[in-house]
Write an enzyme that holds these catalytic residues in place. Structure first.
Site, PDB file in Angstrom:
ATOM      1  N   GLN A 110      36.463   7.681  13.765  1.00  0.00           N
ATOM      2  CA  GLN A 110      37.396   6.833  13.014  1.00  0.00           C
ATOM      3  C   GLN A 110      38.677   7.518  12.570  1.00  0.00           C
ATOM      4  O   GLN A 110      39.316   7.059  11.642  1.00  0.00           O
ATOM      5  CB  GLN A 110      36.723   6.278  11.735  1.00  0.00           C
ATOM      6  CG  GLN A 110      35.363   5.718  11.928  1.00  0.00           C
ATOM      7  CD  GLN A 110      35.386   4.274  12.356  1.00  0.00           C
ATOM      8  OE1 GLN A 110      36.398   3.813  12.888  1.00  0.00           O
ATOM      9  NE2 GLN A 110      34.307   3.558  12.162  1.00  0.00           N
TER      10      GLN A 110
ATOM     11  N   GLY B 217      37.516   9.780  20.348  1.00  0.00           N
ATOM     12  CA  GLY B 217      36.113  10.140  20.539  1.00  0.00           C
ATOM     13  C   GLY B 217      35.390   9.273  21.554  1.00  0.00           C
ATOM     14  O   GLY B 217      34.594   9.784  22.340  1.00  0.00           O
ATOM     15  N   SER B 218      35.649   7.965  21.555  1.00  0.00           N
ATOM     16  CA  SER B 218      34.935   7.080  22.488  1.00  0.00           C
ATOM     17  C   SER B 218      35.355   7.339  23.919  1.00  0.00           C
ATOM     18  O   SER B 218      34.512   7.482  24.812  1.00  0.00           O
ATOM     19  CB  SER B 218      35.219   5.611  22.170  1.00  0.00           C
ATOM     20  OG  SER B 218      34.842   5.297  20.877  1.00  0.00           O
TER      21      SER B 218
ATOM     22  N   ASP C  30      45.445   8.333  25.899  1.00  0.00           N
ATOM     23  CA  ASP C  30      44.304   9.189  25.542  1.00  0.00           C
ATOM     24  C   ASP C  30      43.473   9.515  26.777  1.00  0.00           C
ATOM     25  O   ASP C  30      42.945  10.615  26.926  1.00  0.00           O
ATOM     26  CB  ASP C  30      43.382   8.480  24.547  1.00  0.00           C
ATOM     27  CG  ASP C  30      44.082   8.178  23.243  1.00  0.00           C
ATOM     28  OD1 ASP C  30      45.233   8.614  23.079  1.00  0.00           O
ATOM     29  OD2 ASP C  30      43.466   7.495  22.395  1.00  0.00           O
TER      30      ASP C  30
END
Ligand SMILES: *[C@@H]1O[C@H](CO)[C@@H](O)[C@H](O)[C@H]1NC(C)=O
Ligand SMILES: *[C@@H]1O[C@H](CO)[C@@H](O)[C@H](O)[C@H]1NC(C)=O
Ligand SMILES: *[C@@H]1O[C@H](CO)[C@@H](O)[C@H](O)[C@H]1NC(C)=O
Ligand SMILES: *[C@@H]1O[C@H](CO)[C@@H](O)[C@H](O)[C@H]1NC(C)=O
Ligand SMILES: *[C@@H]1O[C@H](CO)[C@@H](O)[C@H](O)[C@H]1NC(C)=O
Length: 624
Positions: free
Chosen positions: A389, A394-395, A442
């Site tokens: 978050q 991260g995902s 990203d």
């Protein structure tokens, strides 16, 4: 769909050599037809075909065409293997010279069983590597294409193209442009061999009687001649699908060939690549400069950082298993109160869904591209230390690492999924499967690593299907610090409408996006000449512009506090991503120490950025 297995060949040479072999090793195989000889692992060659075909209910009926000479052998086999004996067709021939030819045999079964359906035809006496293809994928690919499908493979260096049907395949469409039956060395550069393993549309079957009329000589009644005729004379669309296994023992072969290829496939059977665990890491990233990442075109500079990463490990396994992460995909709790607390804080979205969605999309991609995957299962597990978050990607790191694992496991390289398109694949997993709204940047840095300048200008994207991605020498990146909120929560975030305004053509938003792009170009120049005070100013302008466009309510009090705190110590500060973490450049080392201490005092986590070098491809060179 109907499946037809051809085993009507008269394996005269092999049979004679087995009969005459004086070593005594083959006396139990005397008189046995080629398809019923032991394959790799000792089971009959035909058993492997029957396993491959019989796994799913793809076929309404499966027929086997044999000759009169060997009919009894197949009848026995059928009884033992639960194959319907009524579906064995006897072509009545007893000698090689009396043969009907493989197209003649196909014609026989089509007439005899009144077949009016799409068909799959295979020669059931070819030796191949078990589990190296999935018939489901072959049929799905055939269904996607409006034409016939021919299976081919890359020949081994020891094989001779003068003994095979060679295909030339268009790399973009997979359409077969040339089919050359037993060509000479000078006729083609291709070493892609077609075998009797085809799918035909039902409408095409009516061309077979015409072909047979034109070719009364049995020597011409081969699939090689038929395919050449279909492509050249009738202009049929025939597509190719390459399987990751070779096929051998085609036509008239001898005992030496049988021994050689049996040994060859036995050696290949253990694929070390899959037996040892393979781990892929994808790293967190910081957005050093440029446009917000929600797909506003524009330009950015992103840096891959070693501080945080996600890693995914793959290994062969009897069943396909996705292993839940003990912390991120909890399935056991201390109590109901514990479950309530964890769910409230972290929600329900662990990493398992990312693994599953990536696998799904990977299979879909391969099916669409006609990339045949071996029928082989794996176990995937993951771990990550990227804080949730806080906009450190991260995902997508988990998706990127999973993709690399799958490509390794199935032996795909950048020719199968070109590197500049891998970020889009990762983004598609997130958007299509998981409804995460995001942009490409990203994913680009997680595929390339290092420090990358990206240009997503609309004209460029439309022209080449991806942006321009250029490495910036890592040594040019000055020391940066990173700070993030210790306990972020999704519930506090306020929805913004910048994307809606951008789509609606809002002038301020569009102007801002152009300025972000300009700041990126200026930052690249500043990096190249090592002007860090200029970079510092540009980073601040980048944040100030974001603040104007998004508004303080969306930016959030904690984020604003981090920015203000940094600036008190003469440091620049901007978001690393979409909020929750900030990065900064502080040129005075004493001030930097004070800054860190102040952040810690206020409960933020702070660290030095450790840049991550560009990824190296298998051949050791830096990726482009
Ligand atoms: C390939 O086959 C052709 C024709 O059968 C033969 O003349 C040639 O010597 C073979 N080449 C090799 C490398 O085996
Ligand atoms: C098939 O047609 C192509 C062009 O249409 C030609 O170049 C090729 O030689 C033909 N092949 C055969 C085997 O006739
Ligand atoms: C991918 O692998 C194939 C053969 O396996 C090879 O011919 C090709 O050059 C490789 N491509 C890249 C980009 O490494
Ligand atoms: C961006 O830079 C270009 C070329 O330097 C300039 O013409 C343009 O006005 C700038 N746009 C903005 C919004 O700053
Ligand atoms: C570096 O940037 C600063 C601030 O923008 C500027 O004043 C200075 O002239 C620049 N130095 C060089 C060598 O370009």
């Amino acid at each position: 769909m109907i499946c037809i297995i051809l085993v009507a060949g008269h394996g005269t040479i092999l049979e004679n050599e087995i009969k005459e072999d004086s070593s005594g090793r083959y006396c139990s195989l005397e008189g046995i037809p080629k398809a019923l000889l032991p394959g790799v692992g000792g089971r009959k060659i035909l058993d492997y075909w029957w396993d491959a075909i019989n796994t799913r209910q793809h076929f309404k009926e499966v027929y086997l065409v044999t000759n009169a000479d060997k009919y009894k052998h197949y009848e026995r086999w059928a009884t033992a293997r639960d194959f319907p004996v009524d579906n064995i067709i006897n072509d009545g021939t007893t000698t090689f010279n009396g043969r009907l030819g493989s197209v003649g045999d196909l014609d026989l079964v089509l007439r005899n069983k009144h077949i009016q359906d799409d068909i799959l035809v295979v020669a059931g006496d070819m030796l191949f590597q078990d589990h190296k293809f999935d018939i489901t994928q072959v049929i799905h690919y055939f269904r996607r294409k409006e034409g016939e499908l021919a299976i081919y493979y890359d020949m081994e260096p020891t094989e001779n193209i003068t003994s095979r049907g060679i295909v030339e395949v268009c790399p973009q469409t997979n359409r077969i442009t040339q089919f050359l039956e037993k060509p000479s060395k000078t006729e083609t550069q291709s070493r892609q061999a077609s075998v009797v393993f085809y799918c035909f549309q039902r409408e095409t079957l009516s061309s077979i009687p015409t072909f047979l009329q034109n070719n009364p000589d049995v020597k011409q009644r081969t699939f090689g001649e038929y395919m050449q005729w279909l492509i050249n004379e009738t202009q049929h669309e025939v597509y190719g699908m390459k399987l990751p296994t070779g096929f051998q023992l085609i036509g008239q072969v001898g005992l030496a060939d049988y021994e050689k290829w049996l040994l060859f496939f036995s050696d290949k059977q253990t694929d070390q690549r899959c037996m040892v665990p393979y781990t892929a890491k994808a790293y967190a990233r910081i957005g050093l400069m440029g446009n917000p990442s929600d797909g506003f075109h524009g330009k950015t500079i992103s840096v891959s950082i070693k501080n945080f990463w996600a890693e995914v490990t793959i290994i062969e396994s009897p069943k396909l298993i996705l292993v839940p992460h003990p912390l991120n995909d909890p399935t056991e709790f201390g109590s109901l109160g514990d479950l309530h607390g964890i769910s409230r804080k972290e929600g329900y979205l662990g990493g398992l869904r990312l693994l599953q969605a990536t696998c799904k999309k990977f299979y879909q991609y391969c099916s669409e591209q006609g990339i045949a995957l071996p029928k082989r299962n794996f176990k995937l597990k993951y771990d990550t230390n990227i804080p949730r978050q806080v906009g450190l990607a991260g995902s997508s790191a988990i998706v990127a690492a999973t993709l690399r694992c799958l490509m390794h496991f199935f032996d795909l390289n950048n020719s199968d999924l070109p590197k500049p398109l891998q970020p889009q694949f990762i983004l598609d997993v997130e958007i299509d499967e998981l409804f995460i709204s995001a942009g490409l940047q990203d994913r680009v840095i997680q595929v390339y690593h290092g420090a990358v300048y990206m240009d997503f200008s609309q004209t460029i994207m439309e022209r080449q299907g991806h942006g321009i991605y250029e490495y910036i020498d890592q040594d040019l990146i000055p020391g940066l610090w990173l700070a993030y909120i210790r306990n972020p929560s999704d519930s506090g975030k306020i929805h913004h409408d910048v994307r809606e305004r951008w789509i609606a053509g809002d002038k301020d938003v569009h102007e801002a996006m152009k300025t972000f792009a300009n700041l990126t170009d200026l930052a690249r120049s500043a990096l190249q000449i090592g002007n860090h005070s200029e970079l510092l100013k540009l980073m601040n302008s980048n944040f100030d512009l974001r603040r104007v466009i998004y508004g303080d309510a969306v930016i959030g009090a904690e984020n604003l506090r981090m920015i203000q705190l940094a600036r008190q110590y003469g440091s620049s500060a901007k978001f690393s991503g979409s909020g929750g973490a900030v990065i900064g450049l502080c040129l005075d080392t004493d001030k930097l120490a004070e800054l860190k201490s102040a952040f810690q005092t206020e409960g933020f986590v702070v660290c030095d950025v450790i840049p991550n070098p560009p990824i190296t491809d298998n051949n050791g060179s830096a990726a482009r």
